[in-house]
Design an enzyme around this catalytic site. Structure first.
Site, PDB file in Angstrom:
ATOM      1  N   HIS A   1       7.956  -0.206   7.112  1.00 12.96           N
ATOM      2  CA  HIS A   1       7.311   0.898   6.450  1.00 12.96           C
ATOM      3  C   HIS A   1       8.471   1.518   5.312  1.00 12.96           C
ATOM      4  O   HIS A   1       8.325   2.710   5.076  1.00 12.96           O
ATOM      5  CB  HIS A   1       6.558   1.947   7.296  1.00 12.96           C
ATOM      6  CG  HIS A   1       5.673   2.779   7.114  1.00 12.96           C
ATOM      7  ND1 HIS A   1       4.178   2.354   7.743  1.00 12.96           N
ATOM      8  CD2 HIS A   1       5.119   3.530   6.122  1.00 12.96           C
ATOM      9  CE1 HIS A   1       3.538   3.108   7.119  1.00 12.96           C
ATOM     10  NE2 HIS A   1       4.003   3.765   6.081  1.00 12.96           N
TER      11      HIS A   1
ATOM     12  N   PRO B   1       0.723  -1.195   0.007  1.00 14.28           N
ATOM     13  CA  PRO B   1       0.177  -0.048  -0.126  1.00 14.28           C
ATOM     14  C   PRO B   1       0.923   1.224   0.200  1.00 14.28           C
ATOM     15  O   PRO B   1       1.760   1.428   0.960  1.00 14.28           O
ATOM     16  CB  PRO B   1      -0.812  -0.056   1.246  1.00 14.28           C
ATOM     17  CG  PRO B   1       0.135  -0.945   2.097  1.00 14.28           C
ATOM     18  CD  PRO B   1       0.888  -1.846   1.238  1.00 14.28           C
TER      19      PRO B   1
ATOM     20  N   TYR C   1      -5.346   2.375   8.359  1.00 15.36           N
ATOM     21  CA  TYR C   1      -4.745   2.680   9.478  1.00 15.36           C
ATOM     22  C   TYR C   1      -5.800   2.623  10.407  1.00 15.36           C
ATOM     23  O   TYR C   1      -7.046   3.062  10.236  1.00 15.36           O
ATOM     24  CB  TYR C   1      -4.117   4.317   9.276  1.00 15.36           C
ATOM     25  CG  TYR C   1      -2.935   4.149   8.508  1.00 15.36           C
ATOM     26  CD1 TYR C   1      -1.634   3.541   8.977  1.00 15.36           C
ATOM     27  CD2 TYR C   1      -2.923   4.725   7.258  1.00 15.36           C
ATOM     28  CE1 TYR C   1      -0.655   3.744   8.044  1.00 15.36           C
ATOM     29  CE2 TYR C   1      -1.863   4.977   6.479  1.00 15.36           C
ATOM     30  CZ  TYR C   1      -0.681   4.349   6.898  1.00 15.36           C
ATOM     31  OH  TYR C   1       0.400   4.332   6.035  1.00 15.36           O
TER      32      TYR C   1
ATOM     33  N   LYS D   1       0.259  -5.485   9.352  1.00 15.51           N
ATOM     34  CA  LYS D   1       1.497  -5.072   8.481  1.00 15.51           C
ATOM     35  C   LYS D   1       2.308  -4.091   9.444  1.00 15.51           C
ATOM     36  O   LYS D   1       1.751  -3.255  10.383  1.00 15.51           O
ATOM     37  CB  LYS D   1       1.124  -4.414   7.497  1.00 15.51           C
ATOM     38  CG  LYS D   1       2.392  -3.489   6.572  1.00 15.51           C
ATOM     39  CD  LYS D   1       1.885  -2.933   5.378  1.00 15.51           C
ATOM     40  CE  LYS D   1       3.174  -2.578   4.654  1.00 15.51           C
ATOM     41  NZ  LYS D   1       3.066  -0.893   4.992  1.00 15.51           N
TER      42      LYS D   1
HETATM   43  C1  LIG Z   1       5.196   6.943  -0.929  1.00 17.29           C
HETATM   44  C2  LIG Z   1       4.838   6.080  -0.013  1.00 17.29           C
HETATM   45  C3  LIG Z   1       3.728   5.933   0.776  1.00 17.29           C
HETATM   46  C4  LIG Z   1       3.456   4.876   1.380  1.00 17.29           C
HETATM   47  N1  LIG Z   1       2.197   4.771   2.061  1.00 17.29           N
HETATM   48  C5  LIG Z   1       1.922   3.823   2.802  1.00 17.29           C
HETATM   49  C6  LIG Z   1       0.526   3.708   3.462  1.00 17.29           C
HETATM   50  O1  LIG Z   1      -0.367   4.258   3.244  1.00 17.29           O
HETATM   51  N2  LIG Z   1       0.263   2.730   4.056  1.00 17.29           N
HETATM   52  C7  LIG Z   1       1.201   1.491   4.560  1.00 17.29           C
HETATM   53  O2  LIG Z   1       0.781   0.643   5.286  1.00 17.29           O
HETATM   54  N3  LIG Z   1       2.326   1.748   4.162  1.00 17.29           N
HETATM   55  C8  LIG Z   1       2.738   2.741   3.207  1.00 17.29           C
HETATM   56  N4  LIG Z   1       3.832   2.827   3.015  1.00 17.29           N
HETATM   57  C9  LIG Z   1       4.898   1.828   3.016  1.00 17.29           C
HETATM   58  C10 LIG Z   1       4.748   0.619   2.031  1.00 17.29           C
HETATM   59  O3  LIG Z   1       3.689   0.019   2.235  1.00 17.29           O
HETATM   60  C11 LIG Z   1       5.987  -0.642   2.052  1.00 17.29           C
HETATM   61  O4  LIG Z   1       6.153  -0.867   3.557  1.00 17.29           O
HETATM   62  C12 LIG Z   1       7.268   0.028   1.696  1.00 17.29           C
HETATM   63  O5  LIG Z   1       7.130   0.738   0.508  1.00 17.29           O
HETATM   64  C13 LIG Z   1       8.216  -1.115   1.136  1.00 17.29           C
HETATM   65  O6  LIG Z   1       9.601  -0.746   1.037  1.00 17.29           O
HETATM   66  P1  LIG Z   1       9.820  -0.454  -0.435  1.00 17.29           P
HETATM   67  O7  LIG Z   1       9.494   0.989  -1.080  1.00 17.29           O
HETATM   68  O8  LIG Z   1      11.508  -0.406  -0.259  1.00 17.29           O
HETATM   69  O9  LIG Z   1       9.448  -1.869  -1.117  1.00 17.29           O
HETATM   70  C14 LIG Z   1       4.346   3.827   2.035  1.00 17.29           C
HETATM   71  C15 LIG Z   1       5.616   3.677   1.339  1.00 17.29           C
HETATM   72  C16 LIG Z   1       5.783   4.769   0.197  1.00 17.29           C
HETATM   73  C17 LIG Z   1       7.137   4.964  -0.301  1.00 17.29           C
END
Ligand SMILES: Cc1cc2nc3c(=O)[nH]c(=O)nc-3n(C[C@H](O)[C@H](O)[C@H](O)COP(=O)(O)O)c2cc1C
Length: 391
Positions: free
Chosen positions: A282, A82, A133, A258
């Site tokens: 995250h 996500p 969330y 998560k």
């Molecule tokens: C721009 C951005 C927005 C994100 N928004 C959310 C979110 O709304 N909810 C969530 O659970 N994780 C969020 N994440 C974390 C991602 O779900 C994920 O855990 C993370 O991007 C994994 O690492 P990677 O980018 O190296 O693959 C976000 C990550 C990024 C880069």
């Protein structure tokens, strides 16, 4: 294949293209992480703790990248994490990612910080998961869970690693805030990236009006551009496992947790009825200095043998996927590369990203000497810190 994708040969190539395409503050919002970036770097380097040990002269002519998770067989062992505000990076960003994932037969979780109504996303891409969330109070929690259920989502992911807002000083340095505040600098960032300005921002404003956080609660949240600094998220600091238990009672579908990194939390989630856990920090965006998921994965897998343990953070290559699975993950997820792919080339970009990673998984399986991902085990890994390679 659109011209812009011809030179995109790996997931990291999308990041380079997105750096040119997106206004700097927006690119940095996606690419950067909390504070000094210790955790985002650890996520990548943790894959270098291990080397792969191939077997040769195995008949790999008939092989499959399919993987079964939660009773469903997916075309590849990875999904789309996500990611919030995708619709600011790409026109209808959440929809293009969800449609590309559905077409490719992999899962995607729509973010609770997304800018397009969940109703619209799931109508265009049935089977999409929803990531929530936890709202800070019971009435709003109940209303959100009710809305998610009514819209036919069967899998809800609850993200637990955001007790307070992270220190994302890199966003501040780059001029990014949520909501974005109108300023000359913001206007210049837009004008100097005309393809993004016309193709994403103006097109969105023209056809859909000002984007708002549509899915944080059952009701509409704050707009993405506003003079007011307030982000519109409720206080979550008081939340406790008893609130998670309530959600488990309300939500009849599959419930994934998560953002856990400790064995204790993973076991707690399982004991309270989670159907799976995603080991994640995250993407290094919350607690800087937090451990990389790969380093705690074996302990969590051992503690939760009866539910799927998944992982995200730093996956960029097919070899990373195989290392995580060999270490016990049932499935992995990737975030930033798919948002960059959507920014650069919309749905075609995300499809291309999925096919690049799938092709790497397939090729690496062949070179490793396996025909099915369930054949992966610790014998395929050599731990570099140990002279004998033992895990
Ligand atoms: C721009 C951005 C927005 C994100 N928004 C959310 C979110 O709304 N909810 C969530 O659970 N994780 C969020 N994440 C974390 C991602 O779900 C994920 O855990 C993370 O991007 C994994 O690492 P990677 O980018 O190296 O693959 C976000 C990550 C990024 C880069």
């Amino acid at each position: 294949m659109p011209i812009s994708l011809k030179h995109i040969l790996s997931l990291d190539d999308f990041e380079k293209a997105a750096r040119r395409h997106l206004p700097h503050p927006l690119f940095m919002f996606v690419a950067s992480a909390a504070q000094d970036g210790h955790t985002i770097r650890a996520n990548r380097s943790s894959f270098d703790d291990f080397a792969l040990v191939p077997r040769v002269l195995v008949d790999i002519s008939r092989r499959t990248t399919e993987k079964t998770l939660l009773g469903q067989t997916w075309k590849a062992p990875f999904g789309i994490s996500p990611v919030g505000v995708a619709a600011l990076c790409a026109y209808r960003g959440d929809i293009v990612m969800a449609k590309a994932a559905a077409a490719a037969g992999i899962p995607m979780a729509l973010s609770g910080a997304s800018l397009i109504h969940m109703e619209e996303v799931v109508a265009q891409a049935p089977g999409t998961w929803f990531q929530a969330y936890m709202p800070g109070d019971e009435p709003r929690t109940f209303a959100l869970v009710e809305r998610v259920a009514q819209n036919g989502f069967d899998t809800m992911v609850i993200t637990l690693d955001t007790a307070v807002a992270a220190n994302r000083e890199n966003n501040t340095r780059a001029g990014f805030h949520i909501p974005l505040r109108p300023s000359l600098r913001l206007a210049w960032d837009g004008v100097s990236h005309p393809r993004w300005l016309l193709g994403t921002m103006m097109r969105t404003l023209l056809h859909h009006g000002m984007p708002h956080f549509e899915n944080t609660y059952a009701t509409r949240g704050v707009p993405i551009i506003s003079r007011h600094v307030e982000r519109g998220y409720s206080e979550r600091g008081h939340l406790h496992w008893k609130h998670f238990e309530k959600i488990r009672d309300m939500w009849k579908g599959r419930l994934l947790v998560k953002g856990v990194l400790s064995v204790h939390d993973a076991r707690q989630a399982r004991d309270l009825g989670a159907d799976g856990v995603i080991v994640s920090n995250h993407g290094g965006r919350q607690l800087d200095g937090a451990v990389a998921p790969m380093r705690v994965l074996p302990g969590i897998v051992a503690a939760c043998p009866d539910i799927p343990v998944m992982l995200d953070g730093g996956i960029r290559r097919g070899g990373d996927v195989l290392k995580a699975l060999a270490l016990g993950a049932q499935f992995v997820f990737t975030g930033r590369p798919f948002i960059f792919a959507a920014a650069v080339a919309g749905e075609a970009g995300v499809r291309h990203a999925i096919s690049l990673l799938s092709a790497e998984v397939d090729r690496d399986m062949a070179l490793l000497g396996i025909t099915h991902l369930d054949q992966l085990n610790r014998d395929h890994l050599f731990r570099l810190a140990s002279p004998s390679g033992e895990l």
